[in-house]
Enzyme design. Structure first.
Site, PDB file in Angstrom:
ATOM      1  N   ARG A  75     -10.497   4.590  22.457  1.00 31.17           N
ATOM      2  CA  ARG A  75      -9.434   3.648  22.844  1.00 31.17           C
ATOM      3  C   ARG A  75      -9.278   3.848  24.346  1.00 31.17           C
ATOM      4  O   ARG A  75      -8.752   4.869  24.779  1.00 31.17           O
ATOM      5  CB  ARG A  75      -8.132   3.975  22.121  1.00 31.17           C
ATOM      6  CG  ARG A  75      -8.212   3.837  20.606  1.00 31.17           C
ATOM      7  CD  ARG A  75      -6.834   3.841  19.990  1.00 31.17           C
ATOM      8  NE  ARG A  75      -6.871   4.007  18.546  1.00 31.17           N
ATOM      9  CZ  ARG A  75      -7.084   3.021  17.671  1.00 31.17           C
ATOM     10  NH1 ARG A  75      -7.324   1.796  18.112  1.00 31.17           N
ATOM     11  NH2 ARG A  75      -7.069   3.254  16.382  1.00 31.17           N
ATOM     12  N   ASP A 131      -7.607  -2.212   8.833  1.00 30.24           N
ATOM     13  CA  ASP A 131      -6.287  -2.842   8.674  1.00 30.24           C
ATOM     14  C   ASP A 131      -6.339  -4.268   8.106  1.00 30.24           C
ATOM     15  O   ASP A 131      -5.330  -4.768   7.608  1.00 30.24           O
ATOM     16  CB  ASP A 131      -5.555  -2.895  10.023  1.00 30.24           C
ATOM     17  CG  ASP A 131      -5.359  -1.520  10.634  1.00 30.24           C
ATOM     18  OD1 ASP A 131      -5.388  -0.534   9.875  1.00 30.24           O
ATOM     19  OD2 ASP A 131      -5.187  -1.431  11.867  1.00 30.24           O
ATOM     20  N   ARG A 158      -1.057   9.989  -9.333  1.00 31.81           N
ATOM     21  CA  ARG A 158      -0.326   9.597 -10.546  1.00 31.81           C
ATOM     22  C   ARG A 158      -0.324  10.724 -11.588  1.00 31.81           C
ATOM     23  O   ARG A 158       0.652  10.918 -12.304  1.00 31.81           O
ATOM     24  CB  ARG A 158      -0.901   8.318 -11.155  1.00 31.81           C
ATOM     25  CG  ARG A 158       0.012   7.771 -12.244  1.00 31.81           C
ATOM     26  CD  ARG A 158      -0.468   6.451 -12.795  1.00 31.81           C
ATOM     27  NE  ARG A 158      -0.223   5.312 -11.924  1.00 31.81           N
ATOM     28  CZ  ARG A 158       0.967   4.776 -11.688  1.00 31.81           C
ATOM     29  NH1 ARG A 158       2.048   5.307 -12.213  1.00 31.81           N
ATOM     30  NH2 ARG A 158       1.098   3.726 -10.916  1.00 31.81           N
ATOM     31  N   ARG A 166       8.355  12.275 -11.201  1.00 31.27           N
ATOM     32  CA  ARG A 166       8.799  12.133  -9.808  1.00 31.27           C
ATOM     33  C   ARG A 166       8.539  10.729  -9.253  1.00 31.27           C
ATOM     34  O   ARG A 166       7.661  10.017  -9.731  1.00 31.27           O
ATOM     35  CB  ARG A 166       8.008  13.113  -8.929  1.00 31.27           C
ATOM     36  CG  ARG A 166       8.527  14.518  -9.035  1.00 31.27           C
ATOM     37  CD  ARG A 166       7.634  15.487  -8.306  1.00 31.27           C
ATOM     38  NE  ARG A 166       8.263  16.794  -8.267  1.00 31.27           N
ATOM     39  CZ  ARG A 166       7.614  17.926  -8.041  1.00 31.27           C
ATOM     40  NH1 ARG A 166       6.314  17.921  -7.831  1.00 31.27           N
ATOM     41  NH2 ARG A 166       8.261  19.064  -8.010  1.00 31.27           N
ATOM     42  N   GLY A 174      -2.547   0.813   8.360  1.00 32.29           N
ATOM     43  CA  GLY A 174      -2.477  -0.648   8.420  1.00 32.29           C
ATOM     44  C   GLY A 174      -1.801  -1.119   9.697  1.00 32.29           C
ATOM     45  O   GLY A 174      -1.671  -2.306   9.922  1.00 32.29           O
ATOM     46  N   GLY A 189      -1.991   0.068  -9.868  1.00 32.18           N
ATOM     47  CA  GLY A 189      -0.914  -0.093 -10.853  1.00 32.18           C
ATOM     48  C   GLY A 189       0.366   0.583 -10.394  1.00 32.18           C
ATOM     49  O   GLY A 189       1.125   1.106 -11.215  1.00 32.18           O
ATOM     50  N   ALA A 190       0.623   0.568  -9.098  1.00 28.38           N
ATOM     51  CA  ALA A 190       1.842   1.205  -8.566  1.00 28.38           C
ATOM     52  C   ALA A 190       3.067   0.351  -8.899  1.00 28.38           C
ATOM     53  O   ALA A 190       2.938  -0.825  -9.268  1.00 28.38           O
ATOM     54  CB  ALA A 190       1.720   1.387  -7.063  1.00 28.38           C
ATOM     55  N   ASN A 218       8.831   7.164 -16.565  1.00 26.52           N
ATOM     56  CA  ASN A 218       9.292   8.484 -16.146  1.00 26.52           C
ATOM     57  C   ASN A 218       8.771   8.895 -14.766  1.00 26.52           C
ATOM     58  O   ASN A 218       9.041   9.975 -14.290  1.00 26.52           O
ATOM     59  CB  ASN A 218       8.989   9.542 -17.208  1.00 26.52           C
ATOM     60  CG  ASN A 218       7.494   9.650 -17.462  1.00 26.52           C
ATOM     61  OD1 ASN A 218       6.697   9.133 -16.694  1.00 26.52           O
ATOM     62  ND2 ASN A 218       7.142  10.302 -18.544  1.00 26.52           N
ATOM     63  N   GLU A 226       2.588   2.336   7.028  1.00 28.72           N
ATOM     64  CA  GLU A 226       2.939   3.390   7.986  1.00 28.72           C
ATOM     65  C   GLU A 226       4.014   2.969   9.006  1.00 28.72           C
ATOM     66  O   GLU A 226       4.628   3.813   9.650  1.00 28.72           O
ATOM     67  CB  GLU A 226       1.687   3.835   8.747  1.00 28.72           C
ATOM     68  CG  GLU A 226       1.047   2.730   9.565  1.00 28.72           C
ATOM     69  CD  GLU A 226      -0.190   3.200  10.308  1.00 28.72           C
ATOM     70  OE1 GLU A 226      -0.269   4.384  10.674  1.00 28.72           O
ATOM     71  OE2 GLU A 226      -1.093   2.371  10.539  1.00 28.72           O
TER      72      GLU A 226
HETATM   73  O1  F6P Z   1      -6.466   0.358  13.440  1.00 26.39           O
HETATM   74  C1  F6P Z   1      -6.941   1.326  12.579  1.00 26.39           C
HETATM   75  C2  F6P Z   1      -5.947   2.456  12.463  1.00 26.39           C
HETATM   76  O2  F6P Z   1      -6.484   3.412  11.561  1.00 26.39           O
HETATM   77  C3  F6P Z   1      -4.540   2.045  12.047  1.00 26.39           C
HETATM   78  O3  F6P Z   1      -4.423   1.826  10.678  1.00 26.39           O
HETATM   79  C4  F6P Z   1      -3.733   3.213  12.557  1.00 26.39           C
HETATM   80  O4  F6P Z   1      -2.398   2.817  12.812  1.00 26.39           O
HETATM   81  C5  F6P Z   1      -4.434   3.566  13.836  1.00 26.39           C
HETATM   82  O5  F6P Z   1      -5.753   3.080  13.715  1.00 26.39           O
HETATM   83  C6  F6P Z   1      -4.490   5.031  14.168  1.00 26.39           C
HETATM   84  O6  F6P Z   1      -5.062   5.148  15.415  1.00 26.39           O
HETATM   85  P1  F6P Z   1      -5.661   6.469  16.051  1.00 26.39           P
HETATM   86  O7  F6P Z   1      -7.024   6.679  15.478  1.00 26.39           O
HETATM   87  O8  F6P Z   1      -5.720   6.177  17.513  1.00 26.39           O
HETATM   88  O9  F6P Z   1      -4.724   7.585  15.717  1.00 26.39           O
END
Ligand code: F6P
Length: 324
Positions: A75, A131, A158, A166, A174, A189-190, A218, A226
């Site tokens: 990045r 994502d 599960r 719990r 994402g 199946g959540a 239960n 996230e």
């Molecule tokens: O865009 C892909 C992703 O895995 C996202 O789901 C996540 O928010 C982000 O990258 C995490 O980025 P990094 O690898 O820079 O921590």
């Protein structure tokens, strides 16, 4: 007579399973045209530093099944500056690269668009991100593998959730999008998914508790995107607002990005890679190649990165109906 060209290919941003399959497809499809392919290492960082080496048919052998990206990724902050992009352009000229193929997500394609706006270089974007948040394509490379990884993990969670009665909040990646959370919730199946796209007056947690799920079952599993504090935030709220429940959190984290790509991702990556060379042959520039209703489409990069990709409300309904 074939036109001789030299193309550059790089992966950028978060790695995604299927990126190697895509580099392989781009490389072999270009070589098939008699073109030269330069592999650019570490994304835009490597482009600015001139870390560029020719790829051959053999360089991409035994790659289709490997997760991550053998070209590596980054990045890059420097590439977000005009000076950085000038440096990158100079290296494109130096290595005789006359078109650039960028495999990555939103930020990576935004970088490609900025480069193309300032310099005379055709760029083609290929959607590579777990994502699935790029507008104009139904699916992105890596999404299916990540989805399957999540489902496998939730199946295991599960077992312990039911053994202990719990509520489990399972946080998935994402970024700003809920595709992974929503669809893995359906597939595993959540009982619920809490996603950024589903903002209503009644908040999603009260909605889930209010449905009285714990009365008929239960244990419960809730997939949480996230964003906005993720699973921890909701677990804390349950502890405060509904202390009668025993709550736990599981953050799946980076394991969602790893592993061998599924067949679906390998096929998608191969199709998009080959289509990128076709697009260049047609004289396309500054487009992302996507797949809609199983057909290859060209989407202007500006649209792919700026427009929101909505979640189908039908998916939200399916989960609600099935989680009674
Ligand atoms: O865009 C892909 C992703 O895995 C996202 O789901 C996540 O928010 C982000 O990258 C995490 O980025 P990094 O690898 O820079 O921590």
């Amino acid at each position: 007579m074939k036109n001789t060209r030299t193309i550059g290919v790089l992966t950028s941003g978060g790695d995604a399973p299927g990126m190697n399959a895509c580099i392989r497809a781009v490389t072999r499809a270009a070589i098939n045209e008699g073109w030269t392919v330069q592999g650019i290492y570490r994304g835009y960082e490597g482009l600015m530093d001139g870390e560029i080496r020719e790829l051959t048919t053999e360089s991409v052998s035994n790659m289709i099944q490997r997760g991550g990206t053998f070209l590596k990724t980054a990045r890059s902050k420097d590439f977000m500056t005009e000076e950085g992009r000038q440096k990158a352009y100079e290296n494109l000229v130096k290595f005789g690269i006359d078109a650039l193929i960028v495999i990555g997500g939103n930020g990576s394609l935004a970088g490609a668009e900025a480069l193309a706006a300032e310099h005379d270089i055709p760029v083609i974007g290929l959607p590579g991100t777990i994502d699935n948040d790029l507008y104009g394509t139904d699916v992105t490379i890596g999404y299916d593998t990540a989805l399957n990884t999540i489902v496998e993990c939730v199946d295991k969670i599960r077992d312990t959730a039911t053994s202990h009665n719990r509520i489990f909040f399972v946080e998935v990646m994402g970024r700003d999008a809920g595709f992974l959370a929503q669809n893995s919730a359906i597939a595993a199946g959540a009982e619920a998914a809490i996603i950024p796209e589903d903002k209503t007056d009644i908040d999603q947690l009260s909605n889930f508790i209010g449905r009285g799920i714990r009365k008929s079952k239960n244990s419960s599993i809730v997939l949480v995107s996230e964003k906005d504090g993720g699973a921890m935030h909701y677990a804390e709220r349950v502890r405060k607002e509904y202390p009668q429940y025993d709550v736990r959190v599981s953050i799946l984290g980076y394991l969602q990005r790893g592993g061998s790509p599924t067949a679906r991702d390998r096929i998608l990556a191969s199709r998009l890679g080959v289509a990128s060379i076709e697009a260049l042959k047609e004289g396309q520039r500054n487009v992302m190649i996507g797949l809609r209703q199983d057909e290859i489409v060209y989407v202007p990069i500006s649209r792919a990165i700026k427009l929101d990709k909505p979640i189908d409300r039908e998916l939200i309904n399916v989960l609600t109906v099935l989680s009674i």
